[in-house]
Design an enzyme around this catalytic site. Structure first.
Site, short mmCIF file in Angstrom:
data_model
loop_
_atom_site.label_atom_id
_atom_site.label_comp_id
_atom_site.label_asym_id
_atom_site.label_seq_id
_atom_site.Cartn_x
_atom_site.Cartn_y
_atom_site.Cartn_z
N ASP A 27 -6.73 -11.42 -8.70
CA ASP A 27 -5.63 -11.51 -9.66
C ASP A 27 -5.91 -10.54 -10.81
O ASP A 27 -6.96 -10.61 -11.45
CB ASP A 27 -5.54 -12.95 -10.18
CG ASP A 27 -4.32 -13.18 -11.06
OD1 ASP A 27 -3.65 -12.20 -11.45
OD2 ASP A 27 -4.04 -14.36 -11.35
N ASP A 81 -4.68 -6.43 -5.87
CA ASP A 81 -3.55 -7.31 -5.56
C ASP A 81 -4.08 -8.67 -5.15
O ASP A 81 -5.18 -8.78 -4.60
CB ASP A 81 -2.70 -6.73 -4.42
CG ASP A 81 -1.25 -7.23 -4.49
OD1 ASP A 81 -1.02 -8.43 -4.21
OD2 ASP A 81 -0.38 -6.43 -4.81
N LYS A 121 6.88 -1.53 -13.39
CA LYS A 121 8.16 -2.14 -13.02
C LYS A 121 8.58 -3.14 -14.10
O LYS A 121 7.79 -3.95 -14.56
CB LYS A 121 8.04 -2.87 -11.69
CG LYS A 121 9.35 -3.54 -11.25
CD LYS A 121 9.15 -4.48 -10.08
CE LYS A 121 8.75 -3.75 -8.83
NZ LYS A 121 8.64 -4.65 -7.66
N ASP A 166 3.37 -1.79 -9.91
CA ASP A 166 4.58 -2.28 -9.23
C ASP A 166 4.53 -3.80 -9.17
O ASP A 166 5.15 -4.42 -8.33
CB ASP A 166 4.67 -1.69 -7.82
CG ASP A 166 6.11 -1.65 -7.31
OD1 ASP A 166 7.03 -1.65 -8.15
OD2 ASP A 166 6.31 -1.63 -6.09
N TRP A 185 2.56 2.84 -2.32
CA TRP A 185 2.36 3.75 -3.46
C TRP A 185 1.02 4.46 -3.34
O TRP A 185 0.91 5.65 -3.63
CB TRP A 185 2.46 2.97 -4.77
CG TRP A 185 3.88 2.73 -5.21
CD1 TRP A 185 4.96 2.60 -4.39
CD2 TRP A 185 4.35 2.60 -6.55
NE1 TRP A 185 6.09 2.40 -5.15
CE2 TRP A 185 5.75 2.39 -6.46
CE3 TRP A 185 3.73 2.62 -7.79
CZ2 TRP A 185 6.53 2.21 -7.61
CZ3 TRP A 185 4.51 2.45 -8.92
CH2 TRP A 185 5.90 2.25 -8.84
N GLY A 237 0.78 -1.24 0.00
CA GLY A 237 0.00 0.00 0.00
C GLY A 237 0.80 1.28 0.00
O GLY A 237 0.24 2.37 0.05
#
Length: 228
Positions: free
Chosen positions: A110, A94, A174, A134, A77, A75
Site C-alpha cells: 500500500d 501497487d 489522476k 494512476d 504505464w 503495468g
C-alpha cells in the site's frame, strides 16, 4: 456473440449467468479501438495510451532516467516508460499483484503504508525525474466521498513528489471531474513551474477522470536528501 450495427460493430447477446451490465461492458470492450490496439501492440491495458497521449502533449518522458509509477497495476504505464525510455530505472508500487515487467522493480504494498516511501526511494537509488500516479481509491458509489478518497491519494503523492523529485522533475496524477481542488492546486503551483489539467483522448468520454500535470519542480530542501 453476434456482429451487427454499422461499421462492423460487435454486439453481445445476454447469455445465461451474464447480467445486462456485464454484457454492456463486454460489448464496449470488444468495440473499443484502444483495447484492440493495446492487444495488437502488446500493452497490458488501454490505459497505456493515456500516458502515450500525455507524453505527446507534455514531453513527460523526454530524457528521464528515474521514474516512479504509483498504482502500477496492471503495468501499462510502466510498459510505455520502458519503450520510450529503455535506459531509465523504473520502480512501481501497487496493492494488487503485477506480473513482472523487464527492467521494472515492482513492490506489492500500500502506497499509504508509512514504510512505502522509503522502500521506493531505496529501490530507485536517487531522485526521480518523473513520478506518475494512476492511483484511484476504491469507489463507494457516493461521488463526494469517492472524490475525497482519491484526492487524499493525490495529495499524498504530491507530498512524496516534493521529497523525491529532482529539480525540474514532473508529477502526473489522476484526479476526478473538476480536477484538483484549490488548495492542492495552490500547493502544486508553489512547488512546480507549471500546473495544468488534461483529459487525454484515450480516457473515455463518460469517465470522470482527468489528470493534473505539474512540471518544472522548483526543488525543496527535503528533496536534496532522499530517504536512504
Amino acid at each position: 456473440m453476434s456482429r451487427g450495427g454499422s461499421g462492423g460493430r460487435q454486439r453481445v447477446k445476454t447469455g445465461r449467468g451474464r447480467t445486462a451490465s456485464s454484457t454492456r461492458w463486454l460489448e464496449r470492450q470488444l468495440n473499443d479501438p484502444y483495447v484492440r490496439r493495446a492487444k495488437a501492440e502488446g500493452y497490458r491495458s488501454r490505459a497505456a495510451y493515456k500516458l502515450i497521449e500525455l507524453d505527446e502533449r507534455f514531453g513527460l518522458l523526454r530524457g528521464v532516467t528515474r521514474v516512479i509509477d504509483l498504482g502500477i497495476a496492471p503495468g501499462g504505464w510502466a510498459q510505455v516508460v520502458r519503450r520510450q525510455a529503455p535506459k531509465a530505472a523504473v520502480v512501481g508500487i501497487d496493492l494488487l499483484p503485477v506480473d513482472p515487467i523487464d527492467g521494472v522493480v515492482i513492490l506489492q504494498m500500500d502506497f499509504m503504508d508509512e514504510a512505502a516511501p522509503e522502500r521506493l526511494a531505496t529501490e530507485l537509488g536517487g531522485l526521480a525525474d518523473l513520478i506518475l500516479s494512476d492511483m484511484a481509491a476504491n469507489t463507494v458509489g457516493h461521488p463526494q466521498t469517492d472524490h475525497l478518497r482519491t484526492m487524499a491519494l493525490v495529495e499524498a503523492g504530491c507530498a512524496f513528489a516534493a521529497e523525491m523529485l529532482r529539480p525540474g522533475g514532473a508529477y502526473v496524477a489522476k484526479v476526478l471531474a473538476g480536477g484538483a481542488d484549490n488548495d492542492l492546486v495552490a500547493e502544486l503551483k508553489r512547488l512546480f513551474a507549471t500546473v495544468k489539467h488534461a483529459k487525454p483522448p484515450a480516457s473515455r468520454k463518460d469517465s470522470s477522470e482527468w489528470y493534473v500535470i505539474a512540471q518544472g519542480f522548483k526543488g525543496a530542501p527535503a528533496a536534496t536528501n532522499p530517504p536512504a
